[in-house]
Design an enzyme around this catalytic site. Structure first.
Site, PDB file in Angstrom:
ATOM      1  N   ASP A   1       9.242  -3.147  15.621  1.00 26.22           N
ATOM      2  CA  ASP A   1       8.332  -3.524  17.040  1.00 26.22           C
ATOM      3  C   ASP A   1       9.164  -3.172  18.153  1.00 26.22           C
ATOM      4  OD1 ASP A   1       7.487  -5.895  18.290  1.00 26.22           O
ATOM      5  OD2 ASP A   1       8.209  -7.260  16.500  1.00 26.22           O
TER       6      ASP A   1
ATOM      7  N   ASP B   1       6.681   1.845  19.042  1.00 22.77           N
ATOM      8  CA  ASP B   1       5.771   1.468  18.867  1.00 22.77           C
ATOM      9  C   ASP B   1       4.202   1.569  17.660  1.00 22.77           C
ATOM     10  OD1 ASP B   1       3.005   0.889  20.587  1.00 22.77           O
ATOM     11  OD2 ASP B   1       3.715   1.363  21.987  1.00 22.77           O
TER      12      ASP B   1
ATOM     13  N   ASN C   1       2.040  -4.619   9.843  1.00 23.82           N
ATOM     14  CA  ASN C   1       1.318  -5.762  10.610  1.00 23.82           C
ATOM     15  C   ASN C   1       1.936  -6.349  12.112  1.00 23.82           C
ATOM     16  OD1 ASN C   1       1.710  -8.590   9.926  1.00 23.82           O
ATOM     17  ND2 ASN C   1       3.610  -8.447  11.056  1.00 23.82           N
TER      18      ASN C   1
ATOM     19  N   TYR D   1     -11.709  -7.301  17.902  1.00 18.20           N
ATOM     20  CA  TYR D   1     -10.729  -7.965  16.949  1.00 18.20           C
ATOM     21  C   TYR D   1     -11.292  -7.937  15.790  1.00 18.20           C
ATOM     22  CZ  TYR D   1      -6.918 -10.698  15.017  1.00 18.20           C
ATOM     23  OH  TYR D   1      -5.826 -10.556  14.132  1.00 18.20           O
TER      24      TYR D   1
ATOM     25  N   LYS E   1     -10.150  -6.007  12.753  1.00 17.92           N
ATOM     26  CA  LYS E   1      -9.345  -6.160  10.922  1.00 17.92           C
ATOM     27  C   LYS E   1     -10.672  -5.559  10.272  1.00 17.92           C
ATOM     28  CE  LYS E   1      -5.430  -7.492  12.884  1.00 17.92           C
ATOM     29  NZ  LYS E   1      -4.313  -7.156  11.972  1.00 17.92           N
TER      30      LYS E   1
ATOM     31  N   THR F   1       1.613 -19.275  14.438  1.00 19.55           N
ATOM     32  CA  THR F   1       2.890 -18.928  14.745  1.00 19.55           C
ATOM     33  C   THR F   1       2.636 -18.245  16.352  1.00 19.55           C
ATOM     34  OG1 THR F   1       1.131 -16.558  15.188  1.00 19.55           O
ATOM     35  CG2 THR F   1       1.585 -16.634  13.129  1.00 19.55           C
TER      36      THR F   1
END
Ligand code: NAD
Length: 256
Positions: free
Chosen positions: A39, A54, A81, A146, A150, A181
């Site tokens: 992360d 990254d 993810n 976005y 996906k 989240t």
């Protein structure tokens, strides 16, 4: 999930320091896995292990995967993810933004999977799980860029599954609906009326509430676990019924 589901397995989870990734890391650890979060923010509570990475930087990915290999000896599971959002219609984001979001959300999966492949090929329980989205399936307003990333993740998942099926590396994806989240919390904070906006998101879900990060994590864990050894090339919706159901408002009775 049975406690020993992931016994002896090593998993890397990109974006494993927050939200869906963190829920997944904790659930896999409860099942006996060693889990490393790759992360940009590697500050994560043990027993999750954080390594700065990254996914939009090939050198960073290569160094992080090498470090995992050296420290833990093998990699059995890759959860791709990490992802970032983008709001707007097709003409609202400039080309640089398109390139940046694709670089993280799609090319990042290519980088991490490619770097981990030599390890996956040596595993008897190799599995890749990609985080897609309801936005890759359903047309949502103000999510052109976005959603395009996906949709690409869903297609990439199927292509990867086909390429590696004979090598015993399974590749699947989850397609979450709007999940509760920190990401969605940040979006709500920016709304003029966060409470009304949350209610609107809840109302969009046939189950009447947002999906929880642990519900998505449980689906990822199923797809990553040896228990699903015959499941590959699947995109599992965890969307509160948003894709397939056409429910009526709560106050109205269905026709009989
Ligand atoms: P989150 O913001 O809580 O967590 C994302 C994590 O990814 C963060 O820890 C962040 O630091 C990390 N990250 C961001 N860019 C990175 C990079 N370049 N390299 C490495 N790490 C990076 O978000 P979340 O809601 O848990 O989302 C996780 C995934 O789920 C994303 O791919 C997102 O598109 C997808 N998703 C989320 C929802 C939702 O409603 N929350 C719905 C569908 C799909």
């Amino acid at each position: 999930m049975i406690d020993s589901t992931f016994g002896g397995l090593v998993a890397v989870v990109t974006g494993g320091s927050s939200g869906i990734g963190l829920g997944t890391a904790r659930m896999m650890i409860a099942g006996g896995a060693t889990v490393i979060s790759l992360d940009v923010d590697p500050d994560v509570d043990p027993p999750v292990i954080g390594i700065r990475c990254d996914v939009s930087d090939a050198a960073s990915v290569s160094a992080a995967i090498s470090e995992v290999g050296e420290r833990f000896g093998h990699i059995d599971i890759v959860v791709n993810n990490a992802g970032i959002g983008a709001a707007g219609a097709v003409d609202d984001n400039d080309e640089a933004e398109w390139v940046r979001v694709f670089d993280v959300n799609v090319v990042g999966m290519k980088r991490v999977t490619s770097a981990a492949l030599p390890f996956l090929r040596n595993s008897d329980h190799a599995a890749v799980v990609n985080t897609g989205s309801i936005a890759g399936w359903a047309g949502l307003p103000q999510r052109a860029l976005y959603s395009a990333t996906k949709g690409a993740v869903h297609a990439l998942t199927l292509a990867m599954a086909a390429d590696y099926a004979r090598e015993g590396i399974r590749v699947n994806a989850v397609a979450p609906g709007t999940a509760d989240t920190p990401w969605v919390g940040r979006l709500l904070d920016q709304a003029d009326d966060p409470i009304a906006e949350r209610e609107a998101l809840n109302a969009r879900q046939p189950i009447g509430r947002l999906v929880s990060s642990n519900e998505v994590a449980a689906a990822i864990c199923y797809l990553a676990s040896p228990a699903s050894a015959s499941t590959t090339g699947t995109i599992l919706g965890v969307d509160g019924g948003m894709l397939g159901l056409r429910t009526r408002p709560p106050q109205t009775a269905p026709l009989r």
